[in-house]
Scaffold this motif. Structure first.
Motif, PDB file in Angstrom:
ATOM      1  N   ALA A 198      40.564  97.898  67.529  1.00 15.46           N
ATOM      2  CA  ALA A 198      39.531  98.756  66.957  1.00 15.46           C
ATOM      3  C   ALA A 198      38.917  98.045  65.766  1.00 15.46           C
ATOM      4  O   ALA A 198      39.605  97.280  65.057  1.00 15.46           O
ATOM      5  N   ARG A 199      37.651  98.257  65.560  1.00 16.58           N
ATOM      6  CA  ARG A 199      37.016  97.685  64.366  1.00 16.58           C
ATOM      7  C   ARG A 199      35.773  98.488  64.002  1.00 16.58           C
ATOM      8  O   ARG A 199      35.141  99.098  64.863  1.00 16.58           O
ATOM      9  N   VAL A 200      35.463  98.455  62.734  1.00 17.58           N
ATOM     10  CA  VAL A 200      34.235  99.057  62.223  1.00 17.58           C
ATOM     11  C   VAL A 200      33.604  98.038  61.297  1.00 17.58           C
ATOM     12  O   VAL A 200      34.286  97.402  60.487  1.00 17.58           O
ATOM     13  N   ALA A 218      30.827 100.164  65.417  1.00 19.09           N
ATOM     14  CA  ALA A 218      32.269 100.309  65.631  1.00 19.09           C
ATOM     15  C   ALA A 218      32.584 100.084  67.102  1.00 19.09           C
ATOM     16  O   ALA A 218      31.713 100.228  67.973  1.00 19.09           O
ATOM     17  N   SER A 219      33.846  99.730  67.380  1.00 16.73           N
ATOM     18  CA  SER A 219      34.275  99.548  68.767  1.00 16.73           C
ATOM     19  C   SER A 219      35.767  99.828  68.896  1.00 16.73           C
ATOM     20  O   SER A 219      36.542  99.637  67.947  1.00 16.73           O
ATOM     21  N   LEU A 220      36.150 100.297  70.065  1.00 20.37           N
ATOM     22  CA  LEU A 220      37.543 100.524  70.452  1.00 20.37           C
ATOM     23  C   LEU A 220      37.751  99.893  71.824  1.00 20.37           C
ATOM     24  O   LEU A 220      36.864  99.954  72.684  1.00 20.37           O
ATOM     25  N   GLU A 255      31.997 101.630  72.363  1.00 21.98           N
ATOM     26  CA  GLU A 255      31.297 101.009  71.247  1.00 21.98           C
ATOM     27  C   GLU A 255      30.219 101.947  70.716  1.00 21.98           C
ATOM     28  O   GLU A 255      29.695 102.792  71.450  1.00 21.98           O
ATOM     29  N   GLY A 256      29.901 101.774  69.460  1.00 22.89           N
ATOM     30  CA  GLY A 256      28.812 102.521  68.844  1.00 22.89           C
ATOM     31  C   GLY A 256      28.005 101.624  67.926  1.00 22.89           C
ATOM     32  O   GLY A 256      28.580 100.876  67.128  1.00 22.89           O
ATOM     33  N   GLN A 257      26.679 101.654  68.057  1.00 19.58           N
ATOM     34  CA  GLN A 257      25.797 100.869  67.188  1.00 19.58           C
ATOM     35  C   GLN A 257      24.902 101.812  66.384  1.00 19.58           C
ATOM     36  O   GLN A 257      24.517 102.870  66.861  1.00 19.58           O
ATOM     37  N   ASN A 258      24.623 101.374  65.168  1.00 16.81           N
ATOM     38  CA  ASN A 258      23.773 102.141  64.250  1.00 16.81           C
ATOM     39  C   ASN A 258      24.295 103.567  64.092  1.00 16.81           C
ATOM     40  O   ASN A 258      23.551 104.544  64.224  1.00 16.81           O
ATOM     41  N   LEU A 259      25.579 103.668  63.785  1.00 19.85           N
ATOM     42  CA  LEU A 259      26.207 104.984  63.699  1.00 19.85           C
ATOM     43  C   LEU A 259      25.645 105.822  62.557  1.00 19.85           C
ATOM     44  O   LEU A 259      25.738 107.050  62.584  1.00 19.85           O
ATOM     45  N   GLY A 260      25.080 105.172  61.559  1.00 21.66           N
ATOM     46  CA  GLY A 260      24.475 105.905  60.449  1.00 21.66           C
ATOM     47  C   GLY A 260      23.035 106.315  60.698  1.00 21.66           C
ATOM     48  O   GLY A 260      22.405 106.908  59.818  1.00 21.66           O
ATOM     49  N   ASP A 261      22.506 106.025  61.895  1.00 20.44           N
ATOM     50  CA  ASP A 261      21.124 106.351  62.244  1.00 20.44           C
ATOM     51  C   ASP A 261      20.162 105.840  61.172  1.00 20.44           C
ATOM     52  O   ASP A 261      19.325 106.576  60.643  1.00 20.44           O
ATOM     53  N   ALA A 284      30.175 102.792  76.811  1.00 16.35           N
ATOM     54  CA  ALA A 284      31.521 102.810  77.397  1.00 16.35           C
ATOM     55  C   ALA A 284      31.585 101.730  78.463  1.00 16.35           C
ATOM     56  O   ALA A 284      30.616 101.510  79.209  1.00 16.35           O
ATOM     57  N   GLY A 285      32.728 101.030  78.539  1.00 19.20           N
ATOM     58  CA  GLY A 285      32.792  99.918  79.464  1.00 19.20           C
ATOM     59  C   GLY A 285      34.144  99.719  80.106  1.00 19.20           C
ATOM     60  O   GLY A 285      35.182 100.212  79.619  1.00 19.20           O
ATOM     61  N   PHE A 286      34.116  98.987  81.207  1.00 17.84           N
ATOM     62  CA  PHE A 286      35.330  98.580  81.927  1.00 17.84           C
ATOM     63  C   PHE A 286      35.216  97.080  82.201  1.00 17.84           C
ATOM     64  O   PHE A 286      34.139  96.583  82.554  1.00 17.84           O
TER      65      PHE A 286
END
Length: 941
Positions: A855-857, A888-890, A903-909, A935-937
């Protein structure tokens, strides 16, 4: 003085090397970095460890990013991966990273090599088509690459052309990992603003044969994204007096004689120092991108000491942007277009030097739909042959070429108008970024709009809707070859020499209609309602309730069906021989021939293990620029040829002060060739509504040169860990400034016939720009960097790790902001930072890695930066507000082959905020692109 300092620094480094030479008895490897604990970690933490090892082994100042696994890069976008490095910041376009700046130096000052070969890519975006030397990173999918390297200090063997850094992008090769390798990933992304779900796929297959002497690798990546952007948009700010000023109540011949505004004085109404927004409006953009990338690599070791590599790369980027706008065009037009002099100010309020509120009558409004449909096809082939001639001689031959073909077959703008509207209100008193705008009529009723020929004004001039078809293209071609040899002169010295030849061709093309105002009449039985459809948007943007978020816009398919606008016949015939097209038809051919000699050393100095390099590079640039010089019927195609030479010394030294502390010193002279669009011997005359510009080229521009110095300390205090502090200084000798004046067209020396069909008159003001060489100035700064796993913490906390960096840069460049003033006059020049320079930037990442779970942010910050100097209408500059982006990503790996991720990008909008004038900070653009969730595989073996 600075040149003497540079050569003095090189002499000192030579002296250090000379002291080292008698120490022949020392083993050549005595200066190598001490053995680093074997890296057994994988995934993100493993990629950090590998990158740190490579950084430590370099003689110069280098930063590296490694892939986490085959076909798996830390970020989905190459530019956004690079921003994690010290001193690297990203400029976003369409919600994703497009270009980078390194240590305050923008895209034009950064060279990019793909698989060791210089390359150039071109795309389109909100900031327009890239006709510069900057590299558009958004053309490629990140999964195609396995390493990114940023070289901040050059060696003599490094090809010239960069003031900031040389960035190496390396695709995967079969010898990177022997044996069979296979990876497949599938992802689905969701954007919370567009509410669209899009796919992303990547595949890599590799194998080696015949005792690992022959290898084949193929990889592919495909992605699609659909986003929207919501914006409040003013396009810039005008002075009250611009374009003939507002309707003058003291003029007996005017339509507002005796009708003085409430809230402001007559002197304020006619002021030359009070500003108003050019086109206060909302705008919504739909942005689609589709990318396909394919790489292939063959490697062969036919015998010991010989290695042959063939790298092939193909990428196709297709983009579509659609803009839905409702615009008060009368606010920034002259009398010739029935504009501002007929617009009546009924009520207004001034705060400071800004007209923040106005109630206006007689305003011309326009609803328009603009479509930008483009694609970029990039192809590259590179052959590298490495040969060990004997135990002391080595040689390398590299041949290759690339083509980047940008084509925009549809750049179309369709319009319907609403003329002489009363009761238009803009109100910035509560917010410039979310203004109150009242249009004074039902914006969703097609019966309230007009389509047809230009309508005469009350006191002269005419205006009416237009159809604009402006297809264009840009092609960049590289052909290059390099031969280098190395000779181990002694246990301390390795001599290197080589030659490089590059041929670069840049071609810009354009076509236009003869007269964009000459639109066909509506056929019998067809009404405006048949030409338009209803647009609505801005959910969640937060504008006041009175601000319209729905209106009608022209429907492209209706215009195709009714008028056959893409038939290329009649009024829609597209030509290259009209002035508006010729202005974007030009080319630049460059041949760069270089030779270098360099000595690498590895020894001890005063008992300290020391390594480095010192050398000099000579380069000759032969340049041919071709463009049209407008002279009406006597328009000429001009060709200007020139050549110039540069001597570029460079030296890097790394002292190992202890087993875990490195001291780095570097000195060099660096150069960057002028931006391509500025080298045309012709000029561009452009009229787009009320925007009237003339851009003149200068094929005799000299390159930008600087003397560069670096000193840094790196402490590798634990495995996978470093704390470093680096200082850098660049004495920029020459710079390229843009002189910008506003003056009547008939004072520019260009034939008035060039304006035929534009609807403006020769007496109308145009913004005239031309580039010139100017004095440079100093650039100085420092970088602080830390990277470490928190393995000293107890229990599960030891699985965390951090990396972060902070960069501070300052520069003092003297710009000519008012060329109309004489030399030495107050106000002629201004001292401002370099364009694209953020004074402060920082990145931070907190990660966790344990038993397959990661995990990372991450957060990336950059300070305000300038985009254009000088600004429009006496404003000092156009700039972009500082920003923070959080990602962030897990991920979880299981079964030895499988991984799932989120994953999430631009979480602060984060919103992108562009403004005019560094003191007043008047809003130009305030836009968002939403958050992105993925979301990925993944499967690999």
């Amino acid at each position: 003085m600075a040149a003497r300092k540079l050569w003095a620094s090189v002499s000192v480094l030579l002296s250090v090397s000379a002291v080292a030479e008698p120490q022949q008895q020392a083993d050549k490897t005595s200066g190598a970095a001490p053995a680093v604990e074997e890296v057994v970690v994988t995934g993100y933490r493993g990629s950090l460890a590998l990158a740190l090892e490579e950084k430590r082994e370099q003689s110069g100042v280098v930063d590296v990013i490694k892939a986490e696994d085959v076909a798996k890069f830390p970020d989905a976008n190459l530019a956004e991966s690079l921003q994690r490095l010290p001193g690297v910041v990203v400029a976003r376009d369409g919600g994703e990273g497009r270009s980078i700046s390194v240590r305050g130096l923008g895209p034009d000052y950064t060279r990019v090599r793909l698989n060791g070969l210089e390359a150039q890519t071109t795309s389109n975006g909100f900031e327009g088509i890239n006709r510069s030397r900057g590299f558009d990173f958004n053309v490629f999918a990140s999964e195609l690459f396995n390493s990114l390297t940023v070289r901040k200090t050059p060696s003599a063997e490094t090809e010239e052309g960069s003031l900031g850094a040389t960035v190496d992008l390396q695709t995967a090769r079969p010898f990177d990992n022997s044996g069979t390798q296979f990876a497949f990933s599938s992802k689905v992304s969701f954007n919370d603003l567009s509410e669209k779900t899009d796919p992303r796929f990547a595949l890599l297959a590799s194998d080696t044969f015949f005792d690992d002497t022959f290898g084949v690798l193929v990889s592919a990546a495909y992605s699609k994204s659909r986003k929207i952007s919501q914006a409040s948009h003013n396009l810039n700010w005008d002075r009250m007096s611009e374009n003939g000023g507002w309707c003058d109540p003291a003029n007996p011949a005017g339509v507002c004689f005796g009708q003085y505004p409430v809230g402001i004085s007559y002197e304020q109404l006619r002021s030359t120092s009070i500003y108003h927004p050019r086109i206060p409006r909302l705008a919504q953009f739909a942005v689609e991108n589709e990318r396909l990338g394919i790489t292939s690599a063959l490697q062969w070791k036919p015998r010991a000491g010989t290695e042959v590599s063939l790298d092939l790369l193909y990428s196709r980027h297709e983009g579509l942007r659609q803009e839905n706008l409702l615009t008060p065009i009368g606010l920034f037009r002259a009398q010739s277009q029935q504009g501002k002099p007929e617009t009546i100010v009924r009520e207004a309020e001034v705060r400071g030097n800004d007209l923040v509120y106005a109630v206006l009558d007689n305003v011309d409004l326009r609803a328009e739909n603009s479509i930008f449909d483009f694609n970029t096809v990039f192809k590259q082939a590179g052959l590298t042959v490495k040969q060990e001639l004997n135990d002391r001689w080595r040689a390398q031959l590299q041949l290759g070429g690339s083509d980047s073909d940008f084509d925009e077959p549809r750049e179309t703008t369709l319009q319907v108008d609403r003329l002489n509207t009363d009761g238009f209100i803009y109100d910035f008193r509560d917010s410039q970024t979310r203004p109150r705008i009242v249009w004074g009529f039902d914006t969703t009723d097609p019966n309230n709009y007009y389509y047809g020929p230009a309508v005469p004004g009350f006191t002269g001039g005419a205006t009416g809707p237009e159809i604009r078809l402006r297809p264009q293209g840009v092609e960049n071609t590289f052909r290059q070859g390099a031969l280098s040899v190395e000779f181990d002169l002694s246990q301390v010295w390795t001599l290197k020499g080589g030659i490089n030849v590059r041929k670069y061709t840049f071609d810009s093309d354009s076509r236009r209609m003869t007269n964009e105002r000459n639109i066909p009449a509506l056929p019998a039985g067809v009404t405006v309602a048949d030409l338009v459809h209803r647009f609505s948007g801005f959910e969640g943007f937060g504008v006041p309730a009175e601000t319209a978020t729905a209106w009608v816009v022209p429907d492209e398919q209706a215009y195709i069906d009714i008028f056959d606008i893409y038939g290329n016949t009649g009024v829609f015939a597209l030509r290259r021989d009209v002035a508006s097209a010729r202005s974007n038809i030009y080319s630049v051919d460059e041949k760069d021939s270089a030779a270098y000699i360099q000595g690498d050393f590895n020894t001890e100095v005063f008992g300290l293990p020391t390594r480095g390099d010192i050398g000099v590079r000579f380069v000759r640039t032969d340049q041919d620029a071709v463009g049209f010089a407008e002279a009406g019927v006597n328009t000429q195609l001009l060709q200007v040829s020139r050549s110039y030479d540069d001597w570029l010394p460079a030296a890097n030294v790394a002292f190992e002060l202890s087993n875990d502390v490195l001291l780095r010193l570097a000195a060099s002279r660096v150069m960057t060739r002028p931006p391509l669009a500025q080298l045309t011997p012709g000029g561009a005359v452009n009229v787009a509504g009320g925007t009237r510009t003339v851009n003149q080229g200068n094929p005799n521009l000299d390159p930008i040169e600087a003397d560069a110095f670096d000193v840094g300390v790196e402490w590798y205090f634990a495995p996978e860990s470093v704390v470093s502090l680096g200082f850098f200084y660049k004495d920029v000798k020459t710079y390229i400034a843009t002189l910008r004046t506003t003056q009547p067209f008939n004072t520019l020396g260009i034939p008035e016939a060039v304006l035929a069909g534009t609807g403006v008159t020769p007496s109308d003001d145009f913004v005239f720009s031309r580039p010139v060489n100017s004095d440079g100035g100093p650039l100085r700064g420092f970088e602080f960097n830390v990277q470490m796993p928190l393995s000293f913490l107890p229990g599960w906390l030891q699985n965390f790790g951090v990396l972060g960096n902070y960069t501070h840069v300052s520069s003092d460049i003297t710009y000519i902001v008012n060329p109309a003033l004489p030399e030495g006059a107050p106000g002629r020049t201004a001292v401002l930072p370099l364009i694209n320079l953020s004074k402060e930037s920082a990145n931070a990442t907190l990660y966790y890695s344990q038993a397959g779970f990661e995990a990372r942010v991450s957060a990336a910050y950059r300070d305000d930066y300038l985009r254009i100097v000088p600004g429009l209408n006496g404003q000092d500059a156009d700039a972009t507000k500082g920003s923070v982006y959080v990602d962030a990503s897990l991920s979880y790996s299981f079964g030895g082959h499988y991984q799932i991720s989120l994953e999430g990008q631009n979480l602060g909008d984060t919103y992108e905020h562009l403004y005019n004038d560094t003191r007043a900070e008047r809003n130009e653009y305030y836009r968002n692109f939403g958050r992105q969730y993925t979301a990925g595989f993944r499967y690999s073996f």
